[in-house]
Design an enzyme around this catalytic site. Sequence first.
Site, PDB file in Angstrom:
ATOM      1  N   LYS A 105       0.837  -1.213   0.000  1.00 62.26           N
ATOM      2  CA  LYS A 105       0.000   0.000   0.000  1.00 62.26           C
ATOM      3  C   LYS A 105       0.860   1.246   0.000  1.00 62.26           C
ATOM      4  O   LYS A 105       2.042   1.238   0.405  1.00 62.26           O
ATOM      5  CB  LYS A 105      -0.954   0.018   1.186  1.00 62.26           C
ATOM      6  CG  LYS A 105      -0.300   0.067   2.582  1.00 62.26           C
ATOM      7  CD  LYS A 105       0.059   1.455   3.095  1.00 62.26           C
ATOM      8  CE  LYS A 105       0.843   1.390   4.407  1.00 62.26           C
ATOM      9  NZ  LYS A 105       1.495   2.615   4.811  1.00 62.26           N
TER      10      LYS A 105
ATOM     11  N   ASP B 103      -2.642  -1.721   9.783  1.00 59.19           N
ATOM     12  CA  ASP B 103      -2.731  -1.754   8.319  1.00 59.19           C
ATOM     13  C   ASP B 103      -3.251  -3.095   7.775  1.00 59.19           C
ATOM     14  O   ASP B 103      -3.427  -3.233   6.565  1.00 59.19           O
ATOM     15  CB  ASP B 103      -1.345  -1.513   7.702  1.00 59.19           C
ATOM     16  CG  ASP B 103      -0.857  -0.085   7.923  1.00 59.19           C
ATOM     17  OD1 ASP B 103      -1.700   0.799   8.159  1.00 59.19           O
ATOM     18  OD2 ASP B 103       0.362   0.127   7.848  1.00 59.19           O
TER      19      ASP B 103
HETATM   20  O1  C5P Z   1      -0.557  -1.248  14.269  1.00 55.48           O
HETATM   21  P1  C5P Z   1       0.888  -1.465  13.969  1.00 55.48           P
HETATM   22  O2  C5P Z   1       1.456  -2.621  14.755  1.00 55.48           O
HETATM   23  O3  C5P Z   1       1.210  -1.556  12.516  1.00 55.48           O
HETATM   24  O4  C5P Z   1       1.630  -0.169  14.496  1.00 55.48           O
HETATM   25  C1  C5P Z   1       3.020  -0.110  14.646  1.00 55.48           C
HETATM   26  C2  C5P Z   1       3.382   1.084  15.484  1.00 55.48           C
HETATM   27  O5  C5P Z   1       3.100   2.298  14.770  1.00 55.48           O
HETATM   28  C3  C5P Z   1       2.611   1.217  16.789  1.00 55.48           C
HETATM   29  O6  C5P Z   1       3.203   0.476  17.805  1.00 55.48           O
HETATM   30  C4  C5P Z   1       2.670   2.713  17.044  1.00 55.48           C
HETATM   31  O7  C5P Z   1       3.941   3.065  17.581  1.00 55.48           O
HETATM   32  C5  C5P Z   1       2.625   3.300  15.653  1.00 55.48           C
HETATM   33  N1  C5P Z   1       1.252   3.682  15.242  1.00 55.48           N
HETATM   34  C6  C5P Z   1       0.657   4.783  15.851  1.00 55.48           C
HETATM   35  N2  C5P Z   1      -0.603   5.150  15.481  1.00 55.48           N
HETATM   36  C7  C5P Z   1      -1.264   4.471  14.525  1.00 55.48           C
HETATM   37  C8  C5P Z   1      -0.669   3.355  13.881  1.00 55.48           C
HETATM   38  C9  C5P Z   1       0.605   2.991  14.281  1.00 55.48           C
HETATM   39  O8  C5P Z   1       1.245   5.429  16.727  1.00 55.48           O
HETATM   40  N3  C5P Z   1      -2.491   4.869  14.174  1.00 55.48           N
END
Ligand code: C5P
Length: 329
Positions: free
Chosen positions: A18, A145
């Site tokens: 993406k 994601d």
């Molecule tokens: O959800 P995911 O594991 O992909 O997110 C990885 C990191 O990205 C999270 O631990 C956080 O630090 C950051 N993040 C965030 N806000 C979001 C998505 C991700 O702070 N909406």
Amino acid sequence: MSWAATPPQAVTARVPAKVNLELMVGPRRSDGFHHLATVFQAVGLHDDVTVEPAQEWGVTINGPYADLVPADGTNLAMRAARLLAREAGIDVPVHITIDKDIPVAAGMAGGSADAAATLLACDALWGVWSSKAELEEMAADLGSDVPFALLGGTAMGSGRGDQLAPVLGRGRYTWVFALSDVGLKTPDVYAECDRLRSHLRVGEPAPSSAMMTALRSGDAASLGRALSNDLQAAALSLQPTLAEVLATGMDNGALGGIVSGSGPTVAFLVSDTERSLDLAVALTASGAAPSVKRAIGPVRGAHIITAASGPRGSLGSTGHSGPVGHRSN
Ligand code: C5P
């Protein structure tokens, strides 16, 4: 859909990368995530994920990025398989093979893509037939994601990026991706974004009308002008050489350029395939980008491409549409 006679011995799902066309980052929430208003587009760089029954849980990664991906229980694909097994009350280990073409730690959601493909593939292999809502819920548990990697196309993301609404846009867009040798960790980029904005009062994020108008028109030049990413300043702060990549792309015919997600990949929108070749050559020749990939968007989300049933051979190409799941919860 149900398996007529022989259940499949292996199932392969294909899943796209993406790019965020727009990424508005709001304040940090109490759970540590940030409020987002984003527009995702799935692009034609794919991983293929194959699952097959095995004596024990395992994962193999093939391709140029193999060394960069953990091949243990921390792998997001493995976590996806185990989550579904737990939810469905399945006690059959699988081996997961990931043929990887999506760059790693690049801001293109490659790990999330593998998790989405693994959910779909295991769901079919085990005959769980989870509902769409059940798959989406598991996807959101795995990462912000992952739901979009299931959905594909072009979609608005709110919440932490996991609440999706498809965008009815027009157009087929040609992208050039300038990759980086060194990855960026998503949490580091969000933390840097917070640091850079610590003196500001950050409001709730909202999608821009310029982006929606551009997508409705299908005009690549308008979309190029509307691209924006609140994480870009943070990615540039952590990796200052990205400024040169952006400048090189814009000097060589791109309609717009943006850091993809949390970076460090830089995504350029161009008008057609010929321009994409010219830009790929310019980026490589200038030394600004060690490698370049080209892709079209939007493309469909994760889908099953083969389900091989042992001695009888392939069951052929399938879509995922099964009866409501019979999971244990
Ligand atoms: O959800 P995911 O594991 O992909 O997110 C990885 C990191 O990205 C999270 O631990 C956080 O630090 C950051 N993040 C965030 N806000 C979001 C998505 C991700 O702070 N909406």
